[in-house]
Structure formats: structure tokens, C-alpha cells
Motif scaffolding. Structure first.
Motif, PDB file in Angstrom:
ATOM      1  N   ASN A 186      35.304  37.925  35.248  1.00 16.12           N
ATOM      2  CA  ASN A 186      35.266  38.476  33.894  1.00 16.12           C
ATOM      3  C   ASN A 186      35.748  37.434  32.874  1.00 16.12           C
ATOM      4  OD1 ASN A 186      35.604  40.026  31.533  1.00 16.12           O
ATOM      5  ND2 ASN A 186      36.362  41.802  32.656  1.00 16.12           N
ATOM      6  N   PRO A 187      34.926  37.111  31.858  1.00 19.21           N
ATOM      7  CA  PRO A 187      35.306  36.067  30.906  1.00 19.21           C
ATOM      8  C   PRO A 187      36.081  36.571  29.697  1.00 19.21           C
ATOM      9  CG  PRO A 187      33.061  36.717  30.506  1.00 19.21           C
ATOM     10  CD  PRO A 187      33.537  37.560  31.651  1.00 19.21           C
ATOM     11  N   SER A 188      36.686  37.749  29.785  1.00 18.37           N
ATOM     12  CA  SER A 188      37.505  38.253  28.684  1.00 18.37           C
ATOM     13  C   SER A 188      38.935  38.484  29.163  1.00 18.37           C
ATOM     14  CB  SER A 188      36.943  39.569  28.139  1.00 18.37           C
ATOM     15  OG  SER A 188      37.822  40.124  27.172  1.00 18.37           O
ATOM     16  N   THR A 189      39.898  38.122  28.325  1.00 13.29           N
ATOM     17  CA  THR A 189      41.308  38.307  28.667  1.00 13.29           C
ATOM     18  C   THR A 189      41.907  39.506  27.937  1.00 13.29           C
ATOM     19  OG1 THR A 189      41.975  36.777  26.914  1.00 13.29           O
ATOM     20  CG2 THR A 189      41.601  35.846  29.104  1.00 13.29           C
ATOM     21  N   LYS A 190      41.064  40.393  27.435  1.00  5.58           N
ATOM     22  CA  LYS A 190      41.540  41.583  26.739  1.00  5.58           C
ATOM     23  C   LYS A 190      41.595  42.762  27.708  1.00  5.58           C
ATOM     24  CE  LYS A 190      39.804  40.182  22.205  1.00  5.58           C
ATOM     25  NZ  LYS A 190      38.973  40.569  21.045  1.00  5.58           N
ATOM     26  N   TYR A 191      42.659  43.526  27.628  1.00  7.92           N
ATOM     27  CA  TYR A 191      42.842  44.661  28.533  1.00  7.92           C
ATOM     28  C   TYR A 191      41.685  45.655  28.429  1.00  7.92           C
ATOM     29  CZ  TYR A 191      47.540  43.826  30.320  1.00  7.92           C
ATOM     30  OH  TYR A 191      48.620  43.314  30.989  1.00  7.92           O
ATOM     31  N   GLU A 192      41.168  45.850  27.235  1.00  7.62           N
ATOM     32  CA  GLU A 192      40.107  46.855  27.052  1.00  7.62           C
ATOM     33  C   GLU A 192      38.797  46.456  27.732  1.00  7.62           C
ATOM     34  OE1 GLU A 192      40.392  44.700  22.948  1.00  7.62           O
ATOM     35  OE2 GLU A 192      41.722  45.241  24.628  1.00  7.62           O
ATOM     36  N   HIS A 193      38.695  45.208  28.201  1.00  5.03           N
ATOM     37  CA  HIS A 193      37.476  44.737  28.871  1.00  5.03           C
ATOM     38  C   HIS A 193      37.645  44.629  30.386  1.00  5.03           C
ATOM     39  CE1 HIS A 193      36.509  42.640  24.806  1.00  5.03           C
ATOM     40  NE2 HIS A 193      36.147  43.902  24.794  1.00  5.03           N
ATOM     41  N   GLN A 194      38.768  45.124  30.894  1.00  6.82           N
ATOM     42  CA  GLN A 194      39.033  45.040  32.319  1.00  6.82           C
ATOM     43  C   GLN A 194      38.624  46.330  33.021  1.00  6.82           C
ATOM     44  OE1 GLN A 194      39.943  41.931  33.093  1.00  6.82           O
ATOM     45  NE2 GLN A 194      40.012  41.582  30.889  1.00  6.82           N
ATOM     46  N   SER A 195      38.777  46.333  34.314  1.00  6.78           N
ATOM     47  CA  SER A 195      38.497  47.513  35.122  1.00  6.78           C
ATOM     48  C   SER A 195      39.286  48.707  34.592  1.00  6.78           C
ATOM     49  CB  SER A 195      38.876  47.243  36.580  1.00  6.78           C
ATOM     50  OG  SER A 195      38.902  48.435  37.323  1.00  6.78           O
ATOM     51  N   TYR A 196      38.602  49.820  34.411  1.00  5.78           N
ATOM     52  CA  TYR A 196      39.253  51.006  33.857  1.00  5.78           C
ATOM     53  C   TYR A 196      40.412  51.458  34.728  1.00  5.78           C
ATOM     54  CZ  TYR A 196      39.938  55.706  32.034  1.00  5.78           C
ATOM     55  OH  TYR A 196      40.500  56.847  31.510  1.00  5.78           O
ATOM     56  N   SER A 197      40.225  51.398  36.044  1.00  7.98           N
ATOM     57  CA  SER A 197      41.257  51.881  36.957  1.00  7.98           C
ATOM     58  C   SER A 197      42.483  50.969  36.993  1.00  7.98           C
ATOM     59  CB  SER A 197      40.683  52.026  38.375  1.00  7.98           C
ATOM     60  OG  SER A 197      40.253  50.777  38.870  1.00  7.98           O
ATOM     61  N   LEU A 198      42.369  49.751  36.442  1.00 15.10           N
ATOM     62  CA  LEU A 198      43.486  48.795  36.479  1.00 15.10           C
ATOM     63  C   LEU A 198      44.046  48.490  35.096  1.00 15.10           C
ATOM     64  CD1 LEU A 198      42.061  46.229  39.057  1.00 15.10           C
ATOM     65  CD2 LEU A 198      43.739  48.021  39.489  1.00 15.10           C
ATOM     66  N   LYS A 199      43.644  49.258  34.103  1.00 18.75           N
ATOM     67  CA  LYS A 199      44.060  48.938  32.734  1.00 18.75           C
ATOM     68  C   LYS A 199      45.562  48.998  32.526  1.00 18.75           C
ATOM     69  CE  LYS A 199      39.862  49.798  30.086  1.00 18.75           C
ATOM     70  NZ  LYS A 199      39.192  50.634  29.077  1.00 18.75           N
ATOM     71  N   ASP A 200      46.252  49.816  33.316  1.00 21.70           N
ATOM     72  CA  ASP A 200      47.701  49.934  33.173  1.00 21.70           C
ATOM     73  C   ASP A 200      48.458  49.044  34.149  1.00 21.70           C
ATOM     74  OD1 ASP A 200      47.454  51.868  31.167  1.00 21.70           O
ATOM     75  OD2 ASP A 200      47.228  53.470  32.641  1.00 21.70           O
ATOM     76  N   ASP A 201      47.719  48.166  34.838  1.00 22.44           N
ATOM     77  CA  ASP A 201      48.322  47.283  35.837  1.00 22.44           C
ATOM     78  C   ASP A 201      48.321  45.862  35.294  1.00 22.44           C
ATOM     79  OD1 ASP A 201      49.056  45.763  38.006  1.00 22.44           O
ATOM     80  OD2 ASP A 201      47.681  46.725  39.421  1.00 22.44           O
ATOM     81  N   ASN A 202      49.509  45.276  35.109  1.00 25.07           N
ATOM     82  CA  ASN A 202      49.587  43.914  34.565  1.00 25.07           C
ATOM     83  C   ASN A 202      48.814  42.910  35.399  1.00 25.07           C
ATOM     84  OD1 ASN A 202      51.117  44.557  32.341  1.00 25.07           O
ATOM     85  ND2 ASN A 202      53.079  44.128  33.315  1.00 25.07           N
ATOM     86  N   ASP A 203      48.724  43.147  36.717  1.00 25.18           N
ATOM     87  CA  ASP A 203      48.048  42.197  37.595  1.00 25.18           C
ATOM     88  C   ASP A 203      46.562  42.072  37.288  1.00 25.18           C
ATOM     89  OD1 ASP A 203      50.367  41.578  38.827  1.00 25.18           O
ATOM     90  OD2 ASP A 203      49.937  42.606  40.717  1.00 25.18           O
ATOM     91  N   THR A 204      46.004  43.056  36.570  1.00 22.84           N
ATOM     92  CA  THR A 204      44.576  42.962  36.258  1.00 22.84           C
ATOM     93  C   THR A 204      44.286  41.728  35.408  1.00 22.84           C
ATOM     94  OG1 THR A 204      42.654  44.221  35.506  1.00 22.84           O
ATOM     95  CG2 THR A 204      44.590  44.319  34.116  1.00 22.84           C
ATOM     96  N   MET A 205      45.282  41.248  34.667  1.00 24.70           N
ATOM     97  CA  MET A 205      45.081  40.073  33.836  1.00 24.70           C
ATOM     98  C   MET A 205      45.061  38.787  34.658  1.00 24.70           C
ATOM     99  SD  MET A 205      44.503  41.473  31.065  1.00 24.70           S
ATOM    100  CE  MET A 205      44.385  40.071  29.978  1.00 24.70           C
ATOM    101  N   PHE A 206      45.334  38.921  35.950  1.00 28.39           N
ATOM    102  CA  PHE A 206      45.183  37.778  36.840  1.00 28.39           C
ATOM    103  C   PHE A 206      43.712  37.485  37.092  1.00 28.39           C
ATOM    104  CE2 PHE A 206      44.641  35.997  41.071  1.00 28.39           C
ATOM    105  CZ  PHE A 206      45.516  34.934  41.037  1.00 28.39           C
ATOM    106  N   TYR A 207      42.873  38.529  37.063  1.00 27.63           N
ATOM    107  CA  TYR A 207      41.482  38.409  37.500  1.00 27.63           C
ATOM    108  C   TYR A 207      40.512  38.166  36.347  1.00 27.63           C
ATOM    109  CZ  TYR A 207      43.397  40.374  41.803  1.00 27.63           C
ATOM    110  OH  TYR A 207      44.139  40.592  42.930  1.00 27.63           O
ATOM    111  N   CYS A 208      40.845  37.270  35.456  1.00 27.13           N
ATOM    112  CA  CYS A 208      39.950  36.979  34.341  1.00 27.13           C
ATOM    113  C   CYS A 208      40.211  35.563  33.833  1.00 27.13           C
ATOM    114  CB  CYS A 208      40.153  37.988  33.206  1.00 27.13           C
ATOM    115  SG  CYS A 208      41.826  38.003  32.515  1.00 27.13           S
TER     116      CYS A 208
END
Length: 264
Positions: A186-208
Motif C-alpha cells: 500500500n503506497p499510502s501512510t494514512k490510517y484511513e487508507h489501511q485495512s479496515y480491520s486494522l485501523k485501530d492497530d498501530n502495527d498497520t502502519m508498518f505495512y505501507c
């Protein structure tokens, strides 16, 4: 032009054929009854074909019979070394990738790592690996070597494999207006563009990774990505960002028709 999109096929989980020996209907059955191609000339695969090179090549060969052109980029699982046998043979994931890149593919199957003209469609791509930079606790994460708990670090045995792959497989194409961009991550570092199920998980920002500069320079109509096994679609400026993954059996639930179609 109509284009089919898919990612994260992980073919070896569905067809147990690590040596790519099956010249049978199993792959065609999987393609026709599970993935289900549309009436498009082009298929875009945004990484994670599978864990075994010969089998990946066989799947691409099979898919090439359904499309005029098949485009693909690499995903993190295309670097994975499964078990001691692969680790002994390749030692590092990039050696497995080097072998894969040297294997013969049909002429209508294209590894996309620079700007290419495919029947008038301007397309480019690269791995787009993450490095943990956008984690709120990134500095502590690296210092405490918390990355060692992630599967990619175990299965891709490069030293600090995330940073290595992030730096080694950067975008090397030219900067010009294109129609389609393909990356695995994923080429976006914004939370609103991440997986819906991981939006409240800080680790989701690792995968972008931050693709803003590339987007501004290349101005693609569509940016196709994968990695997250959840459908994601958002728009920034004049670019549509689309993730249309296949995924693991517990995610696909025996359903069919996973290939999406767009028009550019």
C-alpha cells in the motif's frame, strides 16, 4: 482498455505442487472456477504468487493462455524461503528471486519494474517494500529488535530484511505520465487508507510506504497494490488506488470470482 486485477494468490496453498510438475487440468480448474478471469486483454498481479519458483512459473504460463498480456510484480512471499531445504538451497531470499527472474516465461508475461508500453497502456511498478518507518514507535521498534517477531524477518533471512528490501528494491523506472502503477505494498501512510480491520492497530502502519512523490511524478490513473488481504479502494487526486487480493483459504471461504475488472 479493460484490465483484470488480482494479488496474493499464494498458489502453493491451493495446489500442492512445489516442483511445478503438474501439467494437468488442476491449474486451469483453479483459474476458471476459483479466480475466474473476465473478458480483459490484460491481467495485473500485484505480488505474492507463491513460495516455489517452478510452480509460480507454471501458474504464469497457465494464466498467459487466458490473457493477451500478464503483468506482475514481486511480493514479500516471493522472497520467502520455506523450510530448511529452501534455506539451504538459496540462503537468502534475493537468491530465490534471482533464480525466478532467470527462468523462461511466455513472451506475453511481463515482470514490471520500469515504464513499459503494453499495447498503448503505459505501465510501471516495483515491490514497494515497507520498513516500519511509519510506526508511532518506530525508533523503539528497531532499537528493541521487535521486528524479529514478524514472519517476514524469519522467512526472508536477509539481515534486517525489511530495511534491506525497502532500499534494494526501490523504484528505478523513469518519471513520466503513466496509466497503471503496480506495487505489492500500500503506497499510502494514512490510517484511513489501511485495512479496515486494522485501523485501530498501530502495527498497520508498518505495512505501507509513502508513495506520494511517485504519484505526483507519474500521475497514474490507477495504482494497483496487494499485500493486505482485504479489499481496499480510495482516491487521491486523479488516481484510484485499488487492492483486490485473493488470500488464504480461511479468507476465501470456498467462494469464486476473485478477479476484478477495471477500465482505463
Amino acid at each position: 482498455m479493460k484490465i483484470d486485477l488480482i494479488s496474493d494468490i499464494h498458489i502453493d496453498i491451493y495446489i500442492k505442487d512445489p516442483q511445478g510438475d503438474y501439467k494437468t487440468h488442476k491449474y486451469d480448474k483453479f483459474i476458471e472456477e476459483v479466480l475466474v478471469p473476465n473478458d480483459s486483454d490484460i491481467l495485473s498481479i500485484a505480488g505474492d504468487i507463491g513460495h516455489y519458483n517452478k510452480q509460480n512459473v507454471l501458474l504464469l504460463e497457465k494464466l498467459s493462455k487466458y490473457y493477451k498480456h500478464v503483468l506482475f510484480t514481486l511480493g514479500n512471499h516471493d522472497f520467502w524461503l520455506m523450510g530448511n531445504k529452501q534455506k539451504h538451497r538459496y540462503k537468502y531470499g534475493f537468491n530465490r528471486v534471482s533464480e525466478f527472474m532467470s527462468m523462461e516465461l511466455p513472451k506475453n508475461v511481463h515482470f514490471v519494474d520500469k515504464v513499459m508500453d503494453i499495447d498503448g497502456l503505459k505501465v510501471s511498478g516495483f515491490l514497494g517494500f515497507y520498513d516500519g518507518s511509519y510506526l508511532p514507535s518506530a525508533e523503539e521498534w528497531w532499537k528493541e529488535k521487535q521486528y524479529r517477531n514478524f514472519n517476514d524477518y524469519v522467512q526472508i533471512p536477509e539481515t534486517d530484511s525489511y530495511k534491506y528490501l525497502h532500499n534494494k528494491y526501490k523504484y528505478t523506472g523513469s518519471f513520466e505520465k503513466i496509466d497503471l502503477m503496480i506495487t505489492h505494498v500500500n503506497p499510502s501512510t494514512k490510517y484511513e487508507h489501511q485495512s479496515y480491520s486494522l485501523k485501530d492497530d498501530n502495527d498497520t502502519m508498518f505495512y505501507c510506504f509513502d508513495g506520494q512523490e511517485l504519484r505526483d511524478k507519474l500521475q497514474p490513473e490507477v495504482w494497483h497494490f496487494g499485500h493486505t488481504h482485504e479489499k481496499i479502494q480510495y482516491r487521491i487526486g486523479n488516481t484510484d488506488f485499488i487492492c483486490n487480493p485473493f488470500g488464504y483459504p480461511f479468507e476465501t471461504n470456498g467462494k469464486s470470482g476473485f478477479i476484478a475488472q477495471i477500465e482505463i
